[in-house]
Design a protein around this motif. Structure first.
Motif, mmCIF file in Angstrom:
data_model
loop_
_atom_site.group_PDB
_atom_site.id
_atom_site.type_symbol
_atom_site.label_atom_id
_atom_site.label_comp_id
_atom_site.label_asym_id
_atom_site.label_seq_id
_atom_site.Cartn_x
_atom_site.Cartn_y
_atom_site.Cartn_z
ATOM 1 N N SER A 118 -0.004 3.367 15.629
ATOM 2 C CA SER A 118 -1.308 2.888 15.129
ATOM 3 C C SER A 118 -1.983 3.971 14.307
ATOM 4 C CB SER A 118 -2.222 2.503 16.292
ATOM 5 O OG SER A 118 -1.697 1.399 16.951
ATOM 6 N N SER A 122 -3.175 3.757 10.532
ATOM 7 C CA SER A 122 -4.557 4.073 10.222
ATOM 8 C C SER A 122 -4.642 5.121 9.107
ATOM 9 C CB SER A 122 -5.222 4.585 11.505
ATOM 10 O OG SER A 122 -6.513 5.007 11.260
ATOM 11 N N TYR A 125 -3.920 3.539 5.775
ATOM 12 C CA TYR A 125 -5.051 2.773 5.256
ATOM 13 C C TYR A 125 -6.180 3.697 4.791
ATOM 14 C CZ TYR A 125 -8.334 -0.994 4.510
ATOM 15 O OH TYR A 125 -9.210 -1.875 3.917
ATOM 16 N N GLU A 126 -6.402 4.769 5.559
ATOM 17 C CA GLU A 126 -7.452 5.718 5.163
ATOM 18 C C GLU A 126 -7.192 6.265 3.768
ATOM 19 O OE1 GLU A 126 -9.571 7.962 8.876
ATOM 20 O OE2 GLU A 126 -7.699 8.773 8.175
ATOM 21 N N GLY A 129 -6.110 2.560 1.348
ATOM 22 C CA GLY A 129 -7.093 1.481 1.433
ATOM 23 C C GLY A 129 -6.648 0.161 0.851
ATOM 24 N N ILE A 235 -5.117 -8.966 21.860
ATOM 25 C CA ILE A 235 -6.342 -8.195 21.586
ATOM 26 C C ILE A 235 -7.279 -9.077 20.767
ATOM 27 C CG2 ILE A 235 -7.285 -6.161 20.433
ATOM 28 C CD1 ILE A 235 -4.526 -4.813 20.871
ATOM 29 N N ILE A 236 -8.463 -9.295 21.304
ATOM 30 C CA ILE A 236 -9.368 -10.276 20.688
ATOM 31 C C ILE A 236 -9.988 -9.729 19.400
ATOM 32 C CG2 ILE A 236 -11.488 -11.617 21.034
ATOM 33 C CD1 ILE A 236 -10.805 -11.500 24.075
ATOM 34 N N LYS A 237 -9.862 -10.527 18.341
ATOM 35 C CA LYS A 237 -10.521 -10.207 17.074
ATOM 36 C C LYS A 237 -11.585 -11.267 16.819
ATOM 37 C CE LYS A 237 -8.052 -9.082 13.421
ATOM 38 N NZ LYS A 237 -7.911 -7.747 12.814
ATOM 39 N N ALA A 240 -10.525 -14.329 13.965
ATOM 40 C CA ALA A 240 -9.156 -14.235 13.433
ATOM 41 C C ALA A 240 -8.165 -14.291 14.603
ATOM 42 C CB ALA A 240 -8.975 -12.932 12.665
ATOM 43 N N GLY A 348 -4.828 -10.389 6.128
ATOM 44 C CA GLY A 348 -5.821 -10.788 5.128
ATOM 45 C C GLY A 348 -6.299 -9.607 4.305
ATOM 46 N N GLU A 349 -5.407 -8.654 4.085
ATOM 47 C CA GLU A 349 -5.688 -7.474 3.266
ATOM 48 C C GLU A 349 -6.727 -6.540 3.892
ATOM 49 O OE1 GLU A 349 -6.617 -8.846 -0.677
ATOM 50 O OE2 GLU A 349 -5.301 -10.539 -0.358
ATOM 51 N N GLY A 350 -7.007 -6.724 5.166
ATOM 52 C CA GLY A 350 -7.989 -5.852 5.825
ATOM 53 C C GLY A 350 -7.297 -4.640 6.427
ATOM 54 N N PHE A 351 -7.884 -4.116 7.502
ATOM 55 C CA PHE A 351 -7.357 -2.910 8.134
ATOM 56 C C PHE A 351 -5.937 -3.159 8.628
ATOM 57 C CE2 PHE A 351 -7.221 0.762 10.834
ATOM 58 C CZ PHE A 351 -8.058 1.639 10.200
ATOM 59 N N GLU A 353 -2.658 -3.175 10.881
ATOM 60 C CA GLU A 353 -2.449 -3.296 12.330
ATOM 61 C C GLU A 353 -0.960 -3.302 12.662
ATOM 62 O OE1 GLU A 353 -5.056 -3.814 14.573
ATOM 63 O OE2 GLU A 353 -6.554 -5.083 13.603
ATOM 64 N N LYS B 35 -13.597 2.410 12.816
ATOM 65 C CA LYS B 35 -12.257 1.808 12.721
ATOM 66 C C LYS B 35 -12.175 0.577 13.627
ATOM 67 C CE LYS B 35 -9.470 5.753 11.344
ATOM 68 N NZ LYS B 35 -8.539 6.813 11.765
ATOM 69 N N ARG B 40 -11.714 -5.203 14.411
ATOM 70 C CA ARG B 40 -12.120 -6.400 15.162
ATOM 71 C C ARG B 40 -12.768 -7.447 14.258
ATOM 72 N NH1 ARG B 40 -9.055 -4.208 17.954
ATOM 73 N NH2 ARG B 40 -9.409 -3.387 20.057
ATOM 74 N N LEU B 43 -12.752 -6.340 8.511
ATOM 75 C CA LEU B 43 -13.473 -5.851 7.339
ATOM 76 C C LEU B 43 -12.607 -4.844 6.579
ATOM 77 C CD1 LEU B 43 -16.973 -5.310 9.005
ATOM 78 C CD2 LEU B 43 -16.132 -7.326 7.812
ATOM 79 N N ASN B 44 -13.018 -4.554 5.342
ATOM 80 C CA ASN B 44 -12.171 -3.706 4.493
ATOM 81 C C ASN B 44 -12.570 -2.242 4.417
ATOM 82 O OD1 ASN B 44 -12.305 -6.632 3.078
ATOM 83 N ND2 ASN B 44 -10.252 -5.753 2.998
ATOM 84 N N LEU B 62 -14.240 5.225 4.870
ATOM 85 C CA LEU B 62 -12.970 4.684 5.365
ATOM 86 C C LEU B 62 -12.665 3.411 4.593
ATOM 87 C CD1 LEU B 62 -10.733 4.627 7.588
ATOM 88 C CD2 LEU B 62 -12.279 3.236 8.921
ATOM 89 N N PRO B 63 -11.665 3.333 3.740
ATOM 90 C CA PRO B 63 -10.772 4.420 3.340
ATOM 91 C C PRO B 63 -11.526 5.520 2.573
ATOM 92 C CG PRO B 63 -10.405 2.441 2.013
ATOM 93 C CD PRO B 63 -11.373 2.066 3.073
ATOM 94 N N PHE B 64 -10.797 6.636 2.329
ATOM 95 C CA PHE B 64 -11.467 7.836 1.822
ATOM 96 C C PHE B 64 -12.236 7.618 0.516
ATOM 97 C CE2 PHE B 64 -8.022 10.365 4.167
ATOM 98 C CZ PHE B 64 -8.779 10.380 5.307
ATOM 99 N N ARG B 123 -14.221 -7.839 1.595
ATOM 100 C CA ARG B 123 -13.837 -8.394 0.294
ATOM 101 C C ARG B 123 -13.823 -9.916 0.336
ATOM 102 N NH1 ARG B 123 -8.945 -5.686 -2.910
ATOM 103 N NH2 ARG B 123 -7.583 -6.581 -1.355
ATOM 104 N N LYS B 124 -13.596 -10.454 1.551
ATOM 105 C CA LYS B 124 -13.444 -11.916 1.655
ATOM 106 C C LYS B 124 -14.715 -12.647 2.064
ATOM 107 C CE LYS B 124 -8.608 -12.591 2.078
ATOM 108 N NZ LYS B 124 -7.510 -13.213 2.792
#
Lengths: 365, 387
Positions: A118, A122, A125-126, A129, A235-237, A240, A348-351, A353, B35, B40, B43-44, B62-64, B123-124
């Motif tokens: 993870s 992470s 993504y940092e 992005g 894990i509850i989102k 989603a 969905g192009e987010g963070f 996982e 994060k 959860r 979000l972007n 975040l991101p940088f 973004r969405k």
């Protein structure tokens, strides 16, 4: 392309013919009777750039194979990187320049049996992005014994990841089909991939109460995985689909060991699925990707090995559901992939996982 | 169903709230909380801008992305109008203060208790007023925690500066002391030769003056040694041993030659853990002072101890001149003397206090003019490992 030969000259020749001047993504079934190190040496005698992984099984078209080499062309490869020491977090993600208004995709294979995956995702993504899509999976052996499983021109490694940055549009569908049985519960104590407490109680006691009541089966010393493979955690989102975590075994302290990390205070449901829900989810994942794509050349399927352990002989139905959905829309599309230990995608192009028991379908244009 | 949703919302708040306060490091705190929110809520991006002299600067992203440094007053005014939180559309203005490239979607802006602004970007467009209302109380808690992180960083910086200054001061004292000793040795040698070689040519005044020079040199040497001792206490790690204070005090009493008119009464003392040399300095300084400032025909010094659970409480009590209360604190400061005693350097009690401090103890005195003084001090039974 599928290569079944064990002759190194022939394998190298076939790979070169297939990818030509491009880079290669090489996905190998763990029982393939070749020495990967030797294959890497042979490939390095040519000028080809390549990355790949060893997986419990590989997918080619409608077939699932223990042995065989699935080769995908990585067009427009911008750069390829090897990241070592995933578990100790002692690495840095290299800088990449992304041009505006260009679609990028990152393809990554990571040692699925190492810890802190993870954190690796992470970090990706940092650094990168929303400038790219992400797609990949966890390599390794079904025996769950950690050994070298990801490779590139530099060699074969464990506790490592390889990733390639492609100037390429990708459309991704991610689904799992597991539904809530009971919850929410709070993981009140956890360490890495071990759940030490649920709702301030022994985790196995809580899990056992719910699962035995729902399944009508009773846990004994030998049947934990047989029952648990049908009852993962989710894990509850918010708004989603949940992220699935697969309980693997009960340790000597009656704690639950999972595939993939869980953090303390995470909210989870206990889930259950059946053949219909899983196959339907796989079809939806394919449909999600198909609905976004316009001219995909290839499809890569990253499907969790535990789904085949759950569906057993009916797994064919899941694979058929995916391939027929893809072929219905894009009849000439090539389909390859792997059964993995953990799946990677940006929902969905987010963070980014790390998933378990999930199917990820990627269409690359 | 409605109740279930409420329970879930409360538990989500619990999860978010528990991700706050895991660290006092600003970035780690942001990582841990933001994060989680991004994952959860699908979000972007998240970033924080803080105003410094009317310039907005990014302190976390975040991101940088790129560093933001904006002195656009229109932006500041608009943001300052956001008293609590607000959902804003992506405009050119918003893009100009985003570390990442954004052209669509929505952003929730939270006012971090007038210490900057937190931006959560989707973004969405999957941000609603429900998210905003749900997150507001935890973001308030997060803002308070960020304030604590900033204060902690300032405190750390301050401590670091103090450590550096202390070290510099100590190094300086050490260096100056060593440098001063060299000419002192020369003066001592030269006056000694002068006395030996030309002693017969000097009259009594000349001889007295040479003796005064040599006595001043001796005093200066004692003073420099005192400074050196003082500056090295607590700087070196030593092995800690059991020290029998009965034997130690006996050795001290032999070493310092007790005048005949002074009577010393010693109780049975414990075996303590510590560095023998420092403990000797501690007791020797106190006993020497009691002797030096005793004006009675029959002087009396008592050395004793009381067991105070975690500590030993010692005392060195005399029937000497006594000390006025207004000097009780002053005497522990370096170079402070109550009278112009040629033998005193004004550093002995500073050394005593520093050693007691080092052992995690406390020192104080009670005194009555003309009747005597009692120095009491405590020593931890389990001291640390420096001396």
């Amino acid at each position: 392309m599928l290569v079944t030969s064990t002759n190194y000259d022939e394998i190298v020749k076939k790979i070169l013919n297939h990818v030509k001047q491009n880079a290669a993504l090489i996905t190998i079934g763990e029982h393939t009777e070749i020495d990967i190190g030797h294959l890497i040496d042979e490939l390095n005698k040519t000028e080809i750039k390549f990355m790949g992984g060893l997986f419990p099984k590989v997918i080619h078209g409608n077939s699932i194979l223990d042995k065989g080499i699935v080769v995908n062309t990585l067009n427009n490869m911008e750069s390829m990187f090897l990241i070592k020491n995933i578990s100790s977090k002692e690495y840095s993600i290299p800088k990449v320049s992304f041009e505006d208004n260009v679609d990028y995709s990152i393809l990554t294979y990571v040692d699925g049996l190492t810890s802190n995956i993870s954190n690796y995702l992470s970090e990706l993504y940092e650094n990168y992005g929303m400038q790219t899509n992400y797609f990949g999976g966890g390599a390794g052996s079904l025996s769950l014994e950690q050994k070298p499983c990801v490779f590139c021109n530099e060699g074969i490694f464990m506790d490592a990841a390889v990733f390639g940055v492609l100037r390429m549009t990708s459309k991704i569908g991610v689904r799992h089909g597991w539904k809530k049985v009971e919850g929410p519960f709070i993981i009140t104590k956890a360490q890495g991939n071990v759940i030490k407490e649920i709702n301030w109680r022994n985790p196995f006691e809580v899990y056992k109460e719910v699962v035995e009541a729902h399944s009508g089966k009773t846990f004994n010393d030998e049947n934990f995985f047989d029952i648990a493979k049908g009852y993962p955690f989710g894990i509850i989102k918010d708004g989603a689909e949940c992220i699935v975590r697969d309980p693997l075994m009960v340790n000597e302290n009656k704690e639950l060991v999972c595939v993939g990390e869980l953090e303390e205070n995470t909210l989870v449901d206990i889930l259950n699925g059946n053949e219909e829900s899983l196959v339907a989810a796989a079809e939806e994942a394919a449909l999600d990707s198909v609905n976004q794509a316009t001219q995909p050349k290839k499809a890569i399927i990253i499907d969790c090995i535990s789904r085949i352990l759950f569906l057993e002989n009916n797994f064919d139905k899941e694979l058929n559901a995916i391939t027929s959905t893809l072929k219905n829309q894009f009849s000439n599309i090539s389909v390859g992939g792997a059964l993995t230990i953990g799946e990677i995608s940006s929902y969905g192009e987010g963070f980014l996982e790390f998933y378990n028991k999930t199917v990820v379908v990627g269409l690359f244009e | 169903m409605k109740v279930e949703n409420h329970i879930l919302e409360i538990l989500q708040l619990y999860e978010y709230a528990m991700a706050i306060g895991k660290s006092l490091n600003y970035k780690e705190s942001c990582d841990s909380f933001l994060k989680l929110i991004l994952k959860r809520k699908s979000l972007n991006a998240a970033w924080i801008l803080e105003p410094h002299n009317n310039v907005l600067k990014s302190t976390y992203a975040l991101p940088f992305g790129k560093d933001i440094k904006s002195n656009n007053q229109e932006v500041l005014e608009k943001l300052n109008k956001i008293q609590n939180n607000s959902i804003v559309e992506t405009t050119d203005l918003m893009s100009s203060i985003a570390p990442i490239s954004i052209s669509t979607g929505k952003t929730i802006v939270f006012n971090l208790n007038n210490h900057g602004f937190l931006f959560l970007y989707s973004r969405k467009d999957n941000i609603t007023s429900k998210d905003l209302n749900q997150l507001s109380p935890v973001i308030q808690k997060f803002a308070v925690h960020l304030k604590a992180c900033r204060a902690f960083k300032e405190q750390e910086q301050l401590l670091h500066n103090l450590e550096v200054q202390n070290q510099e001061l100590s190094d300086y004292a050490h260096m100056v002391s060593h440098d001063l000793k060299s000419p002192l040795r020369s003066i001592d040698a030269l006056t000694s030769w002068l006395k030996e070689d030309y002693g017969e040519l000097l009259n009594d005044t000349g001889k007295n003056q040479i003796n005064t020079i040599r006595s001043s040199v001796e005093k200066m040497d004692t003073l420099i040694n005192g400074i050196l001792e003082y500056s090295t206490i607590g700087k070196t790690s030593v092995e800690i041993f059991d020290v029998d204070l009965n034997l130690l005090i006996d050795e001290i009493l032999i070493m310092i030659q007790i005048p005949k008119n002074i009577d010393i009464e010693k109780s049975i003392l414990p075996v303590v853990k510590g560095d023998k040399y420092r403990l000797q300095q501690l007791f020797q300084n106190l006993i020497s002072n009691s002797i030096a400032y005793n004006d009675k025909e029959k002087g009396k010094i008592e050395i004793g101890v009381e067991d105070k659970d975690q500590f030993w409480e010692f005392y060195v009590k005399d029937n000497g001149k006594g000390i006025e209360e207004k000097y009780f604190e002053k005497i522990f400061k370096t170079f402070q003397k109550l009278e112009n005693n040629q033998k005193s350097t004004g550093i002995g009690l500073s050394v005593v206090k520093k050693i007691v401090d080092l052992y995690g103890g406390d020192i104080w005195l009670t005194s009555e003019l003309g009747k005597g003084t009692s120095f009491n001090f405590t020593l931890k039974k389990e001291p640390n490992g420096t001396a």
